[in-house]
Design a protein around this motif. Structure first.
Motif, PDB file in Angstrom:
ATOM      1  N   GLU A 111       0.890  -1.441   0.226  1.00 41.95           N
ATOM      2  CA  GLU A 111       0.199   0.018  -0.076  1.00 41.95           C
ATOM      3  C   GLU A 111       1.080   0.920  -0.128  1.00 41.95           C
ATOM      4  OE1 GLU A 111      -3.096  -0.443   2.678  1.00 41.95           O
ATOM      5  OE2 GLU A 111      -2.232   1.810   2.778  1.00 41.95           O
ATOM      6  N   LEU A 112       2.250   1.650   0.199  1.00 35.64           N
ATOM      7  CA  LEU A 112       3.214   2.374   0.635  1.00 35.64           C
ATOM      8  C   LEU A 112       3.416   2.736  -0.347  1.00 35.64           C
ATOM      9  CD1 LEU A 112       3.906   1.945   4.542  1.00 35.64           C
ATOM     10  CD2 LEU A 112       2.507   3.710   3.757  1.00 35.64           C
ATOM     11  N   GLU A 113       4.188   2.081  -0.782  1.00 34.83           N
ATOM     12  CA  GLU A 113       4.665   1.720  -2.472  1.00 34.83           C
ATOM     13  C   GLU A 113       3.904   1.910  -3.007  1.00 34.83           C
ATOM     14  OE1 GLU A 113       8.291  -1.290  -1.730  1.00 34.83           O
ATOM     15  OE2 GLU A 113       5.685  -2.703  -2.579  1.00 34.83           O
ATOM     16  N   GLN A 114       2.630   1.426  -3.665  1.00 31.44           N
ATOM     17  CA  GLN A 114       1.749   2.716  -4.161  1.00 31.44           C
ATOM     18  C   GLN A 114       1.870   4.521  -4.172  1.00 31.44           C
ATOM     19  OE1 GLN A 114      -1.954   0.186  -4.124  1.00 31.44           O
ATOM     20  NE2 GLN A 114      -0.881  -1.407  -5.029  1.00 31.44           N
ATOM     21  N   GLY A 116       3.874   5.696  -3.086  1.00 31.72           N
ATOM     22  CA  GLY A 116       4.858   6.829  -3.462  1.00 31.72           C
ATOM     23  C   GLY A 116       6.433   6.221  -3.297  1.00 31.72           C
ATOM     24  N   TYR A 117       6.336   5.394  -1.672  1.00 27.85           N
ATOM     25  CA  TYR A 117       7.048   5.745  -0.619  1.00 27.85           C
ATOM     26  C   TYR A 117       8.311   4.593  -0.987  1.00 27.85           C
ATOM     27  CZ  TYR A 117       4.940   8.609   2.976  1.00 27.85           C
ATOM     28  OH  TYR A 117       3.991   9.486   3.710  1.00 27.85           O
ATOM     29  N   HIS A 118       9.368   4.127  -0.909  1.00 22.97           N
ATOM     30  CA  HIS A 118      10.479   4.058  -1.427  1.00 22.97           C
ATOM     31  C   HIS A 118      10.979   3.670   0.021  1.00 22.97           C
ATOM     32  CE1 HIS A 118      10.304   4.943  -5.845  1.00 22.97           C
ATOM     33  NE2 HIS A 118      10.286   6.398  -5.202  1.00 22.97           N
ATOM     34  N   PHE A 119      11.396   1.724  -0.333  1.00 23.21           N
ATOM     35  CA  PHE A 119      12.039   1.099   0.695  1.00 23.21           C
ATOM     36  C   PHE A 119      13.123   0.817   0.714  1.00 23.21           C
ATOM     37  CE2 PHE A 119       7.931   0.721   1.952  1.00 23.21           C
ATOM     38  CZ  PHE A 119       7.240   0.525   2.788  1.00 23.21           C
ATOM     39  N   GLN A 120      13.774   0.934   1.567  1.00 23.24           N
ATOM     40  CA  GLN A 120      15.726   0.785   1.605  1.00 23.24           C
ATOM     41  C   GLN A 120      16.111  -0.087   2.289  1.00 23.24           C
ATOM     42  OE1 GLN A 120      17.047   3.789   0.053  1.00 23.24           O
ATOM     43  NE2 GLN A 120      15.709   4.663   0.145  1.00 23.24           N
ATOM     44  N   SER A 121      15.064  -0.992   3.193  1.00 25.77           N
ATOM     45  CA  SER A 121      15.322  -2.053   3.691  1.00 25.77           C
ATOM     46  C   SER A 121      14.055  -3.006   3.890  1.00 25.77           C
ATOM     47  CB  SER A 121      16.077  -1.812   5.531  1.00 25.77           C
ATOM     48  OG  SER A 121      14.145  -1.433   6.131  1.00 25.77           O
ATOM     49  N   GLN A 122      15.223  -4.200   3.988  1.00 27.77           N
ATOM     50  CA  GLN A 122      13.829  -5.177   4.020  1.00 27.77           C
ATOM     51  C   GLN A 122      12.791  -6.011   5.149  1.00 27.77           C
ATOM     52  OE1 GLN A 122      17.552  -7.581   3.185  1.00 27.77           O
ATOM     53  NE2 GLN A 122      17.157  -5.882   1.207  1.00 27.77           N
ATOM     54  N   THR A 123      13.322  -4.700   5.723  1.00 28.99           N
ATOM     55  CA  THR A 123      12.678  -5.189   7.701  1.00 28.99           C
ATOM     56  C   THR A 123      10.932  -4.672   7.463  1.00 28.99           C
ATOM     57  OG1 THR A 123      13.217  -2.492   8.137  1.00 28.99           O
ATOM     58  CG2 THR A 123      14.459  -4.248   8.843  1.00 28.99           C
ATOM     59  N   ASP A 124      10.631  -5.503   8.521  1.00 29.79           N
ATOM     60  CA  ASP A 124       9.215  -4.509   9.128  1.00 29.79           C
ATOM     61  C   ASP A 124       9.410  -3.623   8.805  1.00 29.79           C
ATOM     62  OD1 ASP A 124      10.268  -5.983  10.941  1.00 29.79           O
ATOM     63  OD2 ASP A 124       8.468  -6.934  12.157  1.00 29.79           O
ATOM     64  N   THR A 125      10.303  -3.228   9.959  1.00 29.88           N
ATOM     65  CA  THR A 125      10.377  -1.680  10.743  1.00 29.88           C
ATOM     66  C   THR A 125       9.736  -0.355   9.946  1.00 29.88           C
ATOM     67  OG1 THR A 125      11.417  -2.814  12.434  1.00 29.88           O
ATOM     68  CG2 THR A 125      11.454  -0.342  12.482  1.00 29.88           C
TER      69      THR A 125
END
Ligand code: G6P
Length: 610
Positions: A111-114, A116-125
């Motif tokens: 949902e957050l990627e949609q 426009g958030y970009h994730f830098q890690s593989q964490t749930d945090t």
């Protein structure tokens, strides 16, 4: 497992944070990080590996600020690495540290990627950081309200610490399923996952309840319950010395904790065993009425604490005549079970925060339970707060991952429980008085057991090159053998298995040869003669025997038999005393093998996730 430290002050907080993290190292972790806020904004430093590496980086980069959060991570989602280390950031200057597991993280991430958030890690945090950032945008920028709203979307367990460079005068934190404690200072306040982290700066604590959110400024601590309503929570004073968490003259915490056992048991028993009447009182005000209704006992625990429960079962059935079931919490909680009427539910735990044990406790809805008792070392822990009855073992902080003094003090507490219940089930006052006087001998007998250190060190050399060992015991000594095997595998990484000696010929005898040392505990009890025959079976197959035996047990050194004599010990307390030489054996084998005794690989002190 993961550790959290946070602080807000009128001085640079990096030392408080780094010292706090060091004091949480014992819990097990693989990376560490810190984020502080200063006049220039947010500064974050993270390192894979030890806190010492983080500390060095913090000094090199002159990291400083009046507000900050820090974390030691034990990988669950995503491998141990710098990019997966906490704090995780979102937007320009929002930082989050997290203990626990967010179960719906994938759904939230999509949902957050949609959005426009970009994730830098593989964490749930990192999901929490972005979710909070998005909520902040929607809530008009109020950090506390945004956090209150954001956590409603989280499923799973969490303790979260949050700072935002746009709000440099407050730190917010929230817990659900993972522990969090607030430390109260003078013109400064702190938060941590374990009070031990904060003992150098305060001894005044607030233990947050499930769902509590806290807002810290330098001069105020405001707690809000799960509905967002302001609440007052009691302030507790820590009554130990903070030197308790220093190694002192010892090389390892585990060694220190083994040698502390005479004093620890003394504290466990102090003022609690003066008379049969005093015994029940140690379990809390409601104990008298609840104990009157007990017809059976269900014990649930993990690891070493589970072994304590197994010992208690022998005692309860033999002395009190009360049926007792014991089960590891991770099995119990997912199994349909029948609860006999009048069952006392007993959890045993050093930390009081073990996720499976806590979940099992929270699942005790049946009316057939007459009460819930926590036998625990940590006052204010979740198990203690959520049980009607508590027995505090008072072992003092236990830092070594491999549990030692927590176990023996649990056993002392469990024997007291057996006496309190036994009294209501026909155990005579005379017999109770006799066992109480035997309990009083414990500090002295434990002292004598630790005095075997040198001969045990000599014995340990025979184990260093081995790959497998077998531990044998009979009756109440079988769980002691299990605990001995667990200690050896935890810290020396030698494969160790425990068997009731009578089961030898049903399988394990096939493994016995001169490469497989066999350790047996042989107090002078009714099963001694039977145990001796079992040991003959081992000798006949060329197995090398290491025997911890009562000095009156009439067993002597011989070819392939190495005997270490213990003082004569009353049967009632023999499991407590015989545990000590097995702890010392594991300790010395591990030291000789050069392993990380206090923080063995892959293990954590407090397992707060499932
Ligand atoms: C971990 C620790 C063990 C401990 C077990 C249960 O596995 O490494 O030493 O026995 O958890 O912990 P608890 O705090 O519930 O006794």
């Amino acid at each position: 497992m993961c550790g959290i430290v946070g602080a807000i002050a009128h001085r640079n907080v990096t030392n408080i944070l780094i010292t706090g993290l060091k004091r949480l190292e014992y819990r097990g972790y693989d990376s560490a990080g810190v984020a502080v806020i200063n006049g220039e904004g947010l500064q974050r430093v993270r390192r894979q590996g030890k806190v010492a590496a983080l500390e060095e980086a913090v000094h090199e980069q002159n990291t400083a600020g009046f507000l900050g959060i820090a974390h030691t991570r034990w990988a669950t989602h995503g491998r141990p690495s710098e990019e997966n280390a906490h704090p995780h950031l979102s937007g320009d200057g929002l930082a989050v540290v997290h203990n626990g597991i967010i179960e719906n993280f994938q759904e939230l991430k999509d949902e957050l990627e949609q959005d426009g958030y970009h994730f830098q890690s593989q964490t749930d945090t990192e999901v929490v950081a972005h979710l909070l950032h998005r909520t902040l945008g929607e809530s008009g920028g109020d950090l506390r309200r945004a956090l209150q709203k954001a956590v409603k979307q989280l499923h799973g367990a969490y303790a979260l610490g949050v700072v935002d460079q746009r709000e440099p005068d407050r730190l917010v934190a929230v817990r659900s399923g993972s522990p969090l404690v607030v430390g109260l200072g003078i013109d400064e306040n702190y938060v941590a996952s374990d009070q031990l982290a904060l003992l150098p700066v305060t001894n005044r604590f607030i233990f947050l309840d499930e769902g509590d959110l806290v807002e810290l400024t330098t001069d105020q601590v405001r707690v809000f319950d799960r509905h967002g309503e302001p609440v007052e929570r009691a302030v507790h004073e820590f009554d130990g010395a903070h030197e308790d968490v220093e190694k002192g003259e010892y090389r390892h915490f585990m060694q220190k904790e083994i040698f502390e056992q005479p004093a620890a048991i003394q504290r466990t028993l102090q003022d609690r065993i003066d008379s049969p009447d005093a015994v029940s009182a140690a379990f809390g005000e409601a104990a008298r009425t609840i104990f009157d209704r007990v017809r059976s006992v269900q014990i649930v625990a993990c690891g070493t604490s589970y072994h304590a429960g197994m010992v208690a079962r022998y005692w309860l059935e033999a002395l009190a005549g009360i049926p007792c079931q014991v089960e590891v919490a991770s099995e119990f909680r997912y199994r349909q079970h029948v609860v006999p009427e009048g069952t006392l539910f007993v959890t045993i735990s050093q930390s009081g925060e073990t996720a499976d044990t806590l979940a099992a406790l929270r699942d005790t809805g049946s009316d057939n339970y007459v009460g819930r008792l926590a036998i625990c070392n940590v006052d204010g822990s979740s198990l203690v707060r959520e049980s009607e009855l508590t027995f505090l073992t008072k072992a003092g902080p236990e830092i070594g991952v491999a549990s030692t003094k927590a176990f023996t003090t649990q056993l002392a507490g469990l024997m007291m429980l057996v006496l309190a219940l036994g009294r209501r089930h026909g155990l005579s006052d005379e017999r109770i008085e006799q066992i109480l006087s035997e309990l009083r001998q414990l500090p002295n007998l434990l002292e004598q057991a630790t005095a075997l250190d040198k001969p045990i060190e000599a014995l340990s050399r025979a184990f260093v090159e081995k790959h497998h060992t077998l531990f044998l015991g009979r009756g109440v000594q079988f769980p002691v053998a299990m605990e001995g095997a667990l200690k050896l595998k935890e810290i020396s990484y030698i494969h160790a298995e425990a068997y009731p000696a009578g089961e030898l010929k049903h399988g394990p005898l096939a493994l016995v040869d001169k490469e497989m040392p066999v350790v047996a505990v042989a107090p002078n009890d009714e099963l001694l003669e039977k145990l001796k025959s079992n040991l003959q079976e081992v000798r006949a197959r060329g197995g090398e025997l290491y025997l911890f035996a009562d000095k009156n047990a009439r067993v002597a050194d011989g070819e392939g038999i190495h005997v270490l004599h213990l003082p004569a010990v009353p049967e009632s307390i023999a499991p407590i005393v015989y545990t000590v030489p097995l702890q010392l054996l594991s300790y010395h084998v591990a030291v000789l093998r050069g392993t990380d005794v206090d923080q063995p690989r892959n293990l954590a002190k407090s397992v707060t996730v499932e």
